[in-house]
Design an enzyme around this catalytic site. Sequence first.
Site, PDB file in Angstrom:
ATOM      1  NE  ARG A 242      61.790 -30.742  -9.868  1.00  0.00           N
ATOM      2  CZ  ARG A 242      62.473 -31.873  -9.811  1.00  0.00           C
ATOM      3  NH1 ARG A 242      63.696 -31.943 -10.310  1.00  0.00           N
ATOM      4  NH2 ARG A 242      61.943 -32.956  -9.266  1.00  0.00           N
ATOM      5  CG  ASN A 309      58.582 -20.290  -6.434  1.00  0.00           C
ATOM      6  OD1 ASN A 309      59.001 -19.547  -7.312  1.00  0.00           O
ATOM      7  ND2 ASN A 309      58.761 -21.619  -6.479  1.00  0.00           N
ATOM      8  N   GLY A 311      53.735 -22.291  -9.253  1.00  0.00           N
ATOM      9  CA  GLY A 311      52.957 -21.825 -10.397  1.00  0.00           C
ATOM     10  C   GLY A 311      53.144 -22.742 -11.592  1.00  0.00           C
ATOM     11  CE  LYS A 316      46.972 -26.427 -26.319  1.00  0.00           C
ATOM     12  NZ  LYS A 316      47.247 -27.144 -27.587  1.00  0.00           N
ATOM     13  CG  LEU A 318      40.961 -16.403 -25.383  1.00  0.00           C
ATOM     14  CD1 LEU A 318      41.060 -17.009 -23.986  1.00  0.00           C
ATOM     15  CD2 LEU A 318      40.550 -14.941 -25.304  1.00  0.00           C
ATOM     16  CG  ASN A 320      43.557 -22.765 -30.978  1.00  0.00           C
ATOM     17  OD1 ASN A 320      42.522 -22.884 -31.646  1.00  0.00           O
ATOM     18  ND2 ASN A 320      44.708 -22.332 -31.483  1.00  0.00           N
ATOM     19  CE1 TYR A 374      53.246 -17.993 -15.413  1.00  0.00           C
ATOM     20  CE2 TYR A 374      53.769 -16.081 -16.773  1.00  0.00           C
ATOM     21  CZ  TYR A 374      54.109 -16.959 -15.764  1.00  0.00           C
ATOM     22  OH  TYR A 374      55.301 -16.801 -15.080  1.00  0.00           O
TER      23      TYR A 374
END
Length: 468
Positions: A242, A309, A311, A316, A318, A320, A374
């Site tokens: 999707r 693609n 991922g 959060k 860092l 925590n 990320y």
Amino acid sequence: MSDRFLEFTQTAFGKQLSGLLGLPQPPRLRRADGAYAEQPLARRSVLIGTAPHAELAGAMVASLAAAGAELFIAPDHTGIAPLKEAAHGLGVALKGEPSGESFAPEALVFDASGIESAEGLRTLFDFLQPRVARLARNGRVLVLTRPPSSLDDIGQRTAAAALSGFTRSLSKEIGRKGSTVNLVQVRRGGEDNLAGTLRFFLSEHSAFVAGQVLQVGAGEGAPATFGSPLAGKLALVTGAARGIGASIAQTLAREGAQVIGMDRPQEEGALGETMSRIGGRGLALDVSAKDAGERIRSECGPLDVIVHNAGVTRDKMLRNMPPHLWDMVLDINLGSIVRINDKLMQDDGFKPGARVVCISSIGGIAGNPGQTNYGATKAGIIGYVDALAPAFAQRGGAINAVAPGFIETQMTAAMPLMTREVGRRLNSLSQGGLPIDIAEAVTFFSSAHSAGVNGQTLRVCGQSFIGA
């Protein structure tokens, strides 16, 4: 999710009210409504110019003429001689620029390869300054140049940086008309590979690409035909069930590729629906599986294209962030790509000339609070494709990355209203991109249109104001 503010400003009342309040007026972008045509610039007016001592006039004229463009030159332009010489040698007709304000060229293309000083930049100003206001809506400005050939050449390095700053700034001036400005650096030996890159940047296939710099070098020659550029190619897309992945799979199939869509076993139903629409086949496999590369090789065979693609985000601060969320994002977004590519390269899982496209993000360029995991992975991808480019070049192929900005997806639709609106407006085109915008860039990198482009990252973000 539709952009209601954009739709409102397209009405007479909305345009008037937003103007009175000083609000953005996002333009309606003209996107491609089908596959690449043999001549995507057919019947389009392109005004061309060069700097003195420019070196790319021949490649520029040949590429534009082959794409079907109607070429115009300014009779009083200082760079007219090399253009006439190149056109005469190619048997290409050049028309004089019509006088008056009614002439609205659809593209302005300038060969700045001869500029190596601050004084030389005046020729770029003289060409564009009187004409940019007459550029048609959704028009294109493209500047061609050479990258610096030596770290010791102060003039070349200064001019290259100046041209980058100029194109980025001009792109922010004309984005309100849906128009874009980009810069293409052509290495020596890369002239024959210019045609496909011009077709991408000057057509609707690059509607959300603005203010970018792309290098074209020597390598695989341009194809004899540009129709169906992926015909006969086998392409695998991860995270294809999707969203952006599904759009990538559909667009690759549109250009003739045989597509294998891969996603987690939990997404097998949605994956099957997506693949059935495009005549592809599904592979229910998690990219994080330790044997993913081996299974791709055994179940798919050697690939012409792979698009990484898949991922996740697990945001959060860092302070925590538990270790398992760090490990999950690093493994799926970056570790899996490295493992799969390594396995395919070791086991002849790539055909000669194979192309790899990785999805990065402007989050990896600019950084975002709460996304250290990320951001690390998406920046890591940029470094990875740069480092691995020579290995793919030796095989006649290429590896590149696409870095999306704010794209209208289920994830952005779930954002708080004000956060979403700010994200949409914070670029030169004052709107979010669509999944098809990412798919078009991926398709460009997946095909011979991008011959000579290797190890690079292209932002598809409408020239986001965040990040370098």
